[in-house]
Design an enzyme around this catalytic site. Sequence first.
Site, mmCIF file in Angstrom:
data_model
loop_
_atom_site.group_PDB
_atom_site.id
_atom_site.type_symbol
_atom_site.label_atom_id
_atom_site.label_comp_id
_atom_site.label_asym_id
_atom_site.label_seq_id
_atom_site.Cartn_x
_atom_site.Cartn_y
_atom_site.Cartn_z
ATOM 1 N N SER A 45 0.795 -1.228 0.000
ATOM 2 C CA SER A 45 0.000 0.000 0.000
ATOM 3 C C SER A 45 0.825 1.275 0.000
ATOM 4 C CB SER A 45 -0.938 0.013 1.213
ATOM 5 O OG SER A 45 -0.205 -0.084 2.425
ATOM 6 N N ASP A 322 -3.767 8.118 7.880
ATOM 7 C CA ASP A 322 -4.540 7.227 8.734
ATOM 8 C C ASP A 322 -3.599 6.561 9.730
ATOM 9 O OD1 ASP A 322 -3.246 5.197 7.306
ATOM 10 O OD2 ASP A 322 -4.974 4.808 6.009
ATOM 11 N N HIS A 325 -0.635 4.888 7.218
ATOM 12 C CA HIS A 325 -0.076 5.475 6.000
ATOM 13 C C HIS A 325 0.184 6.978 6.104
ATOM 14 C CE1 HIS A 325 -2.574 1.952 4.810
ATOM 15 N NE2 HIS A 325 -1.487 1.675 4.105
#
Length: 349
Positions: A45, A322, A325
């Site tokens: 990610s 978040d 990340h």
Amino acid sequence: MYSYNKLFTLLSLFAILYLSGQSGFQVEGHKTKHAPKKLFVFGDSYCDTGNIKKDLASSWKSPYGVTFPGKPVGRFSDGRVFTDFFAKYLKLQSPLPFNLRKLAPQHLKYGINFAFGGTGAFDTSTRGPNLTTQIDSFEKLIKYKLYGVSDLKNSVALVSVAGNDYTYYLTTNGSIQGVPSFIVSLVNQTTKDLIRLKKLGVKKVVVDGLQPFGCLPIATAASSFQKCNDTANAISNLHNTLLTQSVAKLNQQNKDHPSFIILNLYDTFLSVLNKPKKHNIENPLKPCCAGVSSEYYCGSVDKNNVKKYTVCANPKKAFFWDIVHPSQAGWHAVFEEMKSTKALHQILH
């Protein structure tokens, strides 16, 4: 979502037992006669720009993408992620996600992004392609003659495996006693994948070191986002030490033209977090977007479609988007710190 609380509890125990993208996109690249023409991206990610399926991730839900491009597109951030800044430095367009290759084939000339959120060097719970499988897809494109020898000789591969392997291992009955050997096996597998990319013809293979786990909001929540968890950071340090040693051995085989390069996410993260004002960052350890309670996460809604998360007033001043990340501003700051490192310059020479 993974059980991060259990993960960091176990990481802390392990350490004790065993070790006691500013909103503007202003990253300047450098053109040299050796500048790569294509970028191939692999990992999770931190580099995924839209490969993960919509039913698997919150990155396709509002408020992700609120800064760029203004709507959710699969990036795990309010805007750009590491891939975008890395490509900009190389003066290349951010490569097209692999899942979109048939929709916009004209953009494949810049390379392609195979990174898939939630994955790792080994299998994880996301049902997504691990690093080896991502490279399998790359090899198939080469066999189909989509990329030729000359393309590969003028290319860079970016590999980012940011920690999902450890999360999955420790939340699926992985033992504390087995963590040291797991680190060794993970670094060995990553090294095999790096070698394979080189053998496929890629000129330079760049791999990210691990970020400081203990500075992620999921780890700093216990201190009200005031300080990093040093014991959790220990696993990042050990991983990075072994990875550095492994890559050094690979480069010893060709000292005049090293093909493998490590980007130090650990130190560059800490550089920003320790001096946030330099990058106009406020409350550096606190996530901009978070669930209203532990059972919710950024982007979650209840059965009546009522938002169960909050978003900070200005994402452009947040380092973390978040609980895991970085924000676009966070990635920008990290890359600004990284530009002064020797490793980044080696890519262009």
